[in-house]
Scaffold this active site. Structure first.
Site, PDB file in Angstrom:
ATOM      1  N   CYS A 114       0.259  -1.334  -0.184  1.00  0.00           N
ATOM      2  CA  CYS A 114       0.135   0.275   0.874  1.00  0.00           C
ATOM      3  C   CYS A 114       1.255   1.188  -0.125  1.00  0.00           C
ATOM      4  CB  CYS A 114      -1.338   0.056   1.227  1.00  0.00           C
ATOM      5  SG  CYS A 114      -1.508  -1.066   1.261  1.00  0.00           S
ATOM      6  N   HIS A 250      -3.737   7.520   1.576  1.00  0.00           N
ATOM      7  CA  HIS A 250      -3.947   6.175   1.740  1.00  0.00           C
ATOM      8  C   HIS A 250      -5.354   5.795   1.804  1.00  0.00           C
ATOM      9  CE1 HIS A 250      -3.914   1.675   0.761  1.00  0.00           C
ATOM     10  NE2 HIS A 250      -4.027   1.197   1.647  1.00  0.00           N
ATOM     11  N   ASN A 280     -10.357  -0.150  -0.405  1.00  0.00           N
ATOM     12  CA  ASN A 280      -8.522  -0.054  -0.255  1.00  0.00           C
ATOM     13  C   ASN A 280      -8.440  -0.638  -1.408  1.00  0.00           C
ATOM     14  OD1 ASN A 280      -5.861  -0.644   0.386  1.00  0.00           O
ATOM     15  ND2 ASN A 280      -6.031  -1.108   2.209  1.00  0.00           N
TER      16      ASN A 280
END
Length: 323
Positions: A114, A250, A280
């Site tokens: 990520c 993020h 996500n």
């Protein structure tokens, strides 16, 4: 004068298939309300059968080129941040290079889960600052739907697929923190925390594997580490949280996003949020949010932006840039 990496184009791509939270109710012990209350996620996109990470990355890159009024021939390098490449090798970046019709320069992947896009931006900035490239296409692209355990309600409802791209260009700036472009970066990792977020398979173990996560532990590390890395990067640029126009984090979980903003002393009015629509998307989430934020009219030239992310590794970092 200082050679800076300045954003001149953005673009993103999302697969056609939209999966609302309610779709999981038929196969899992979960509800729309349960997912929303714990993550802020309402829907996400899943790649079509046969649609790959490099396909999505190339489409995002094409849109970034169009936004900049440039062509693939104007690009010197491509950096793709991904943990879900099409093949073990070659890199997704070289596949994007081919799909764009780019026959010069170089291309490579960055894998920091990520945090991948933050790592990729930092690498691209260094390539430009050192004179190795004048224009670098930086892409985050993921097909996390291919590594989900569809029986694990704690993970499979959180992730989605997509791609975002930023085109960076070398520009001479005065050399102050009022410059446009990337002003500072901060990168970190700590392999002791591998078991908090990982995929239980890989090439050397001859298995594909599924994503595994200790959500509570990741949350505990996330807020502290994200606020810390953002403040470190700001300090390196000679700036503070009070100078920030937008945090573009993020997009993992709305509670992490809210907690990080609070710890930095900033209002959610200063945060670009897209997690409700995308879920996500790992390394794709920051460039997706930047592109959407620009499209919405939130992000404007001259705005000071902090991007920060944490992912498996653990790996985390931040970039400070002026739009």
């Amino acid at each position: 004068m200082t050679r800076r990496a300045v954003v001149v184009g953005t673009g993103h791509y999302l697969p056609e298939r939209v999966v609302e939270n309610a779709e999981f109710e038929a196969t899992l012990d979960t509800t729309d309300e349960w997912i929303r209350s714990r993550s802020g996620i309402e829907r996400r996109h899943f790649a079509a059968e046969g649609e790959t990470t490099s396909d999505m990355a190339a489409k995002a890159a094409e849109r970034a080129l169009a936004d900049a009024g440039l062509t693939a021939d104007d690009v010197d390098a491509i950096v793709v941040a991904t943990s879900t490449p099409d093949l073990t090798f070659p890199s997704a970046a070289t596949m994007v290079q081919s799909k764009l019709g780019m026959t010069k320069g170089f291309a490579f992947d960055v894998q920091a889960v990520c945090a991948g896009f933050v790592y990729a931006l930092s690498n691209a900035s260094a390539l430009i600052a050192s004179g190795q490239a004048n224009r670098v296409m930086v892409i985050g692209a993921e097909t996390f739907s291919r590594i989900m355990d569809w029986t694990d309600r704690g993970t499979c409802v959180l992730f989605g697929d997509g791609a975002g791209a930023l085109l960076l260009e070398a520009q001479e700036q005065p050399g102050t923190n009022a410059d446009r472009g990337i002003l500072a970066t901060d990168l970190n990792s700590d392999g002791r925390y591998k078991d908090l977020l990982y995929v239980d398979g890989g090439v050397s173990t001859q298995s594909t594997g599924h994503l595994r996560m200790q959500g509570n532990q990741v949350f505990r590390h996330a807020v502290e580490k994200l606020a810390s890395t953002a403040n470190t990067a700001l300090d390196r640029a000679g700036l503070s949280a009070g100078d920030v126009d937008w945090i573009v984090p993020h997009q993992a979980n709305i509670r992490i996003i809210q907690g990080t903003a609070k710890k930095m002393g900033l209002s959610m009015d200063n945060v670009v949020v897209t997690v409700q629509d995308h879920g996500n998307t790992s390394a794709a989430s920051i460039p997706l949010a930047l592109s959407v934020g620009k499209e919405r009219g939130q992000i404007k030239e001259g705005d000071l932006i902090v991007t920060e992310a944490i992912g498996g590794g653990l790996a985390w970092g931040a970039v400070v840039l002026r739009w």
